[in-house]
Write an enzyme that holds these catalytic residues in place. Structure first.
Site, mmCIF file in Angstrom:
data_model
loop_
_atom_site.group_PDB
_atom_site.id
_atom_site.type_symbol
_atom_site.label_atom_id
_atom_site.label_comp_id
_atom_site.label_asym_id
_atom_site.label_seq_id
_atom_site.Cartn_x
_atom_site.Cartn_y
_atom_site.Cartn_z
ATOM 1 C CG PHE A 138 -4.589 -3.607 1.093
ATOM 2 C CD1 PHE A 138 -5.615 -4.061 1.910
ATOM 3 C CD2 PHE A 138 -3.658 -2.730 1.639
ATOM 4 C CE1 PHE A 138 -5.696 -3.669 3.245
ATOM 5 C CE2 PHE A 138 -3.744 -2.334 2.977
ATOM 6 C CZ PHE A 138 -4.760 -2.812 3.773
ATOM 7 C CG ASP A 223 -1.672 2.444 -3.259
ATOM 8 O OD1 ASP A 223 -0.535 2.610 -2.766
ATOM 9 O OD2 ASP A 223 -2.626 2.002 -2.608
ATOM 10 C CE LYS A 252 2.298 -0.877 3.946
ATOM 11 N NZ LYS A 252 1.195 -1.187 3.074
HETATM 12 C C1 LIG Z 1 -0.217 -0.685 3.275
HETATM 13 C C2 LIG Z 1 -0.922 -0.142 2.089
HETATM 14 C C3 LIG Z 1 -1.841 0.917 2.193
HETATM 15 C C4 LIG Z 1 -2.294 1.479 3.518
HETATM 16 O O1 LIG Z 1 -1.281 2.023 4.270
HETATM 17 P P1 LIG Z 1 -1.461 2.256 5.850
HETATM 18 O O2 LIG Z 1 -0.237 3.014 6.250
HETATM 19 O O3 LIG Z 1 -1.580 0.909 6.489
HETATM 20 O O4 LIG Z 1 -2.710 3.049 6.020
HETATM 21 C C5 LIG Z 1 -2.379 1.419 1.023
HETATM 22 N N1 LIG Z 1 -2.035 0.928 -0.172
HETATM 23 C C6 LIG Z 1 -1.150 -0.086 -0.320
HETATM 24 C C7 LIG Z 1 -0.802 -0.578 -1.673
HETATM 25 C C8 LIG Z 1 -0.584 -0.664 0.811
HETATM 26 O O5 LIG Z 1 0.260 -1.700 0.670
#
Ligand SMILES: *Cc1c(COP(=O)(O)O)cnc(C)c1O
Length: 395
Positions: A138, A223, A252
């Site tokens: 994701f 990520d 986040k």
């Molecule tokens: C939440 C998330 C995203 C996207 O972040 P947003 O602030 O919702 O755009 C990307 N990568 C990972 C691993 C995430 O958990």
């Protein structure tokens, strides 16, 4: 509460189907609904609130900065962007940082950097660069992030998406070897997959990815938007593997649960492919975001939240692994990032936990993901253990 749900549903676009629960207040690891019932929050806005809800030091930084200046475009300097940059670069051991706002924008930025690095530095022909992503990842909801996704339901109807993306199973080093070629610019992965179900990689996988990246001159993009900043009991989840990526992505909890800010971190030999005019963001690196993020990082370190995550997480994991239940298939995770995989749908069990005061949500249908604020107190962890045990034991 029903009026509130009806009002929201009347006007909300239909891209979410929230639980029928409306929160109005939060402090530390606790939240309260509009009828004043309290819950221990094991969702944390999907790891946004690592430092706890409404942390007084982060709120103070927000208030103080909001009375000074909140917005300076990148046409000018501000008096705190450099301070934030120095702090986050030294934590990540990288020379350069590029501030954005949301996680998905950090991903978009990394895709741009990887593609440009591919043509400018690696010498790949224009438009030929390839990126390798993991099945079950994701990375966000914008079109570049979606192009990395292996999940058809996320992508259907939104094409055409970006070309030249390759997919492999998380952990399948043989497949990775067969995918890498002279046009490969980057591999992007979450060191522990979040949305995909709290998937911890097989031993040595991440190290082997690093070795292959070095061997074939490929960028390793980690990520850490969800798993970074203490969530897994280390500052970065990559530390579990003893490996450094070429590019770190954060988001986040970088904004302490208060303000959106994301970051792309890399050394100058990679970051230098971006020159004035090639990338930007109106809000990226604004003074309010920087002030909040400085406080959020200080809280993580000053309050030893990374160690707390490791200790409390281990305790939670140990107890969960002892639950005697036929429907538990696997319990896994690191630090306060734990997945309980069931042999059946998890939603009704989450509902029972919520009724007993523990907020949680399933992912992938059958996995309960637990990610409480790292400030969770001993008796709160004990309550989480008790409630989950009661709900799942002897089932
Ligand atoms: C939440 C998330 C995203 C996207 O972040 P947003 O602030 O919702 O755009 C990307 N990568 C990972 C691993 C995430 O958990």
């Amino acid at each position: 509460m029903n009026d509130l749900f009806a009002l929201t549903d009347q006007y909300s676009s239909n891209n979410y189907s929230p639980l029928k629960l409306a929160l109005t207040k939060g402090l530390g690891a606790k939240v309260w609904d509009v009828e004043d019932n309290s819950y221990i929050d094991c969702i944390s806005g999907f790891s946004v609130v690592n430092q706890g809800h409404c942390h007084p030091k982060i709120i103070k930084a927000f208030q103080e900065q909001s009375e000074k200046i909140t917005m300076v475009s990148r046409a000018l300097y501000s008096d705190n962007l450099g301070k934030w940059e120095e702090k986050i670069c030294s934590l990540a051991n990288k020379e350069k940082v590029l501030p954005m706002n949301t996680g998905t924008e950090a991903i978009e930025t990394a895709i741009k950097i990887a593609r440009k690095w591919g043509s400018d530095v690696k010498g790949i022909a224009e438009n030929q660069g390839e990126i390798i992503a993991m099945n079950g990842n994701f990375h966000g909801r914008t079109l570049g992030a979606l192009s990395l996704s292996s999940q058809e339901s996320y992508k259907k109807g939104f094409g055409p998406l970006l070309d030249n993306m390759q997919y492999m199973d998380f952990g399948d080093i043989t497949r990775l070897k067969s995918l890498i070629n002279e046009n490969t610019t980057a591999i992007v992965l979450e060191p522990i997959q979040g949305e995909g179900g709290v998937n911890v990689p097989p031993d040595y996988f991440i190290q082997e990815v690093r070795n292959l990246c070095d061997e074939h001159n490929v960028l390793f993009i980690a990520d850490e938007i969800q798993v970074g900043l203490g969530r897994t009991g280390k500052m970065f989840a990559m530390e579990w593997e003893g490996v450094e990526p070429d590019i770190y992505l954060l988001g986040k909890s970088l904004g302490g649960g208060l303000y959106p800010i994301s970051a792309v971190l890399a050394n100058d030999d990679v970051m230098k492919v971006l020159t004035p005019g090639t990338h930007g963001s109106t809000f990226g690196g604004n003074p309010l975001a920087c002030a909040v993020s400085i406080a959020a990082l200080d809280v993580l370190i000053d309050e030893n939240l990374i160690e707390r995550s490791a200790e409390q997480g281990q305790k939670l994991l140990n107890h969960l692994q002892l639950i005697d239940s036929n429907i538990i298939k696997d319990v896994r995770g690191r630090g306060l990032f734990i997945g309980i995989e069931l042999t059946e749908a998890a939603q009704s069990y989450c509902q029972q936990m919520i009724e007993q005061g523990v907020l949680c949500k399933e992912t992938q249908g059958n996995i309960i993901r637990l990610a409480p604020p790292l400030v969770i107190e001993d008796e709160e962890i004990d309550k989480v253990i008790k409630v989950i045990t009661e709900v799942l034991e002897k089932k």
